[in-house]
Design a protein around this motif. Structure first.
Motif, PDB file in Angstrom:
ATOM      1  N   THR A 121       0.850  -1.150   0.051  1.00 60.41           N
ATOM      2  CA  THR A 121       0.170   0.143  -0.028  1.00 60.41           C
ATOM      3  C   THR A 121       0.989   1.271   0.084  1.00 60.41           C
ATOM      4  O   THR A 121       0.508   2.302  -0.510  1.00 60.41           O
ATOM      5  CB  THR A 121      -0.975  -0.076   1.169  1.00 60.41           C
ATOM      6  OG1 THR A 121      -0.256   0.059   2.363  1.00 60.41           O
ATOM      7  CG2 THR A 121      -1.713  -1.314   1.187  1.00 60.41           C
ATOM      8  N   LEU A 224      -7.126   1.034   4.638  1.00 64.89           N
ATOM      9  CA  LEU A 224      -6.168   0.197   3.761  1.00 64.89           C
ATOM     10  C   LEU A 224      -6.693  -0.936   3.159  1.00 64.89           C
ATOM     11  O   LEU A 224      -6.431  -1.457   1.896  1.00 64.89           O
ATOM     12  CB  LEU A 224      -4.812   0.131   4.456  1.00 64.89           C
ATOM     13  CG  LEU A 224      -4.081   1.038   5.065  1.00 64.89           C
ATOM     14  CD1 LEU A 224      -2.589   0.607   5.589  1.00 64.89           C
ATOM     15  CD2 LEU A 224      -3.695   2.364   4.099  1.00 64.89           C
ATOM     16  N   VAL A 227      -7.998   0.351  -0.122  1.00 61.86           N
ATOM     17  CA  VAL A 227      -6.934   0.741  -1.128  1.00 61.86           C
ATOM     18  C   VAL A 227      -6.508  -0.573  -1.710  1.00 61.86           C
ATOM     19  O   VAL A 227      -6.150  -0.716  -3.011  1.00 61.86           O
ATOM     20  CB  VAL A 227      -5.826   1.393  -0.164  1.00 61.86           C
ATOM     21  CG1 VAL A 227      -4.835   1.682  -1.191  1.00 61.86           C
ATOM     22  CG2 VAL A 227      -6.537   2.619   0.147  1.00 61.86           C
ATOM     23  N   LEU A 228      -6.162  -1.602  -1.062  1.00 60.75           N
ATOM     24  CA  LEU A 228      -5.595  -3.037  -1.359  1.00 60.75           C
ATOM     25  C   LEU A 228      -6.572  -3.597  -2.361  1.00 60.75           C
ATOM     26  O   LEU A 228      -6.089  -3.965  -3.407  1.00 60.75           O
ATOM     27  CB  LEU A 228      -5.008  -3.712  -0.302  1.00 60.75           C
ATOM     28  CG  LEU A 228      -4.429  -5.085  -0.758  1.00 60.75           C
ATOM     29  CD1 LEU A 228      -2.956  -4.831  -1.010  1.00 60.75           C
ATOM     30  CD2 LEU A 228      -4.354  -6.061   0.595  1.00 60.75           C
ATOM     31  N   ASN A 231      -6.866  -1.519  -5.924  1.00 58.54           N
ATOM     32  CA  ASN A 231      -5.748  -1.268  -6.775  1.00 58.54           C
ATOM     33  C   ASN A 231      -4.886  -2.753  -6.912  1.00 58.54           C
ATOM     34  O   ASN A 231      -4.337  -2.673  -7.949  1.00 58.54           O
ATOM     35  CB  ASN A 231      -4.779  -0.125  -5.842  1.00 58.54           C
ATOM     36  CG  ASN A 231      -5.302   0.926  -6.013  1.00 58.54           C
ATOM     37  OD1 ASN A 231      -5.253   1.847  -7.108  1.00 58.54           O
ATOM     38  ND2 ASN A 231      -5.773   1.383  -4.982  1.00 58.54           N
TER      39      ASN A 231
END
Length: 379
Positions: A121, A224, A227-228, A231
């Motif tokens: 990240t 997070l 986010v992970l 993406n």
């Protein structure tokens, strides 16, 4: 002459296509298998070894954690835990599944393997220019008192990623000095220890890893795991079964929204809960230098940077272990491999030269080198 030119062009395009398809990227929910003999390889001995050398700790991971860290003052379970399964693993060659054992779909804790997901990240933040340079002090990004003071204000993103920041403080009730302290010293000696200049002293320390997670949460302004997922995990076709937890008290408010700051391991519970197949997909992305098919998810330059050793520990990059020369070098294994490692014998091993990914779970940790020697016996 014209025919020759056309044939040459067709042959060139065919070879380009062949090269592009050299690595197989499994679609979501699928994985093409091949016999290892198609690559003139035999992993049967290594697989039998992995199954016969199961981690000796309790399958009740709550008990295993409390036993493993019983010498730490104030240590307690703050995040979820889960009873583990038995040995499991996968070996990929050119992306194809050539060996597997155990229940590869079972979701289990993965402990410090989580750190490699966490550092990923950070690479995403750098790729998106949310962090302009890993050499920058983190205090430029996190405005509260986390990095205040003469010592902590010097700490850069690179220091946190290399685990050589010597950050001093308390986060989510955990003191940095109480995490894996020297067993031959008293609590007073731990508390009054001399701080090392950031970047000069390596210390494996989950409190400081969680400081990195908290700092990245402040940069992204969103959890997070989201986010992970957006993406990395969704683009590589991972299942929807993985979860990334923090602690019951690791909550903060950003932009008026309450968010949980995840942990970088299962030292106090929490961390990444994931199945073997999703770990293998993650490993395949790194084996191919951040590209999934032809789509770049992480810059190749950043992956190269992430695998550079720090000065105080030549066997550690950005939360990936390196097999370079040093105390943790496995002498019969190529020095260019790198790997994620977690409590209880969870490993993702990346071999870019041989285009292999090896995932093994609940292998007695001291047996990793013996296992890999069998994997590479005929390579």
């Amino acid at each position: 002459m014209i025919k020759t030119t056309i044939l040459t062009t067709v042959l060139f395009l065919f070879l380009c296509q062949l090269t592009a398809q050299e690595i197989y990227f499994p679609p979501a929910g699928e994985w093409q298998e091949k016999q290892s003999s198609e690559f003139e390889l035999d992993f049967s001995e290594a697989v039998n070894f992995a199954k016969a050398n199961e981690y000796s700790g309790s399958k009740d991971l709550r008990q295993a954690i409390l036993k493993g860290f019983e010498h730490e003052p104030y240590h307690e379970i703050l995040g979820p835990t889960k009873r583990r399964g038995g040995p499991a693993g996968m070996i990929l060659k050119n992306g194809y599944l050539v060996a597997k054992w155990g229940d590869t779909k079972r979701v289990d804790m993965t402990f410090s393997v989580t750190k490699s997901f966490l550092s990923t990240t950070a690479l995403i933040a750098r790729d998106k220019n949310l962090i302009k340079d890993f050499e920058e002090p983190v205090v430029n990004y996190v405005w509260d008192d986390t990095f205040e003071g003469e010592h902590n204000s010097k700490i850069t993103w690179k220091h946190l990623l290399h685990q050589n920041s010597d950050w001093s403080g308390q986060l989510w009730g955990g003191f940095d000095w109480a995490d894996r302290p020297p067993q031959d010293q008293s609590i007073d000696e731990w508390r009054s220890r001399e701080l090392h200049e950031p970047g000069t002293y390596f210390k494996y320390n989950d409190v400081r890893v969680n400081v990195l997670a908290y700092s990245l949460l402040n940069v992204f302004r969103m959890p997070l795991p989201k986010v992970l997922k957006k993406n990395i995990m969704d683009p590589i076709g991972s299942s929807q079964s993985w979860r990334w937890f923090g602690y019951e008290n690791s909550w903060t408010t950003i932009d008026g929204l309450k968010m949980q700051s995840v942990s970088g391991g299962g030292h106090s519970g929490g961390g990444m809960f994931i199945n073997t197949e999703d770990m293998a997909r993650f490993g395949l992305l790194f084996m191919n230098n951040g590209k999934w098919n032809e789509k770049e998810l992480i810059s190749e330059d950043l992956i190269t940077e992430a695998m550079q050793p720090s000065t105080p520990n030549p066997n550690y990059g950005y939360m990936w272990w390196l097999n370079s020369e040093g105390d943790r070098n496995m002498e019969n294994i190529d020095t260019d491999i790198f790997y994620a490692a977690g409590f209880g014998g969870n490993f993702i091993i990346i071999d870019q030269k041989n285009k292999m990914v090896i995932v093994t779970r609940w292998l007695e940790p001291s047996k990793l080198e013996d296992f890999l020697n069998l994997v590479y016996k005929n390579i």
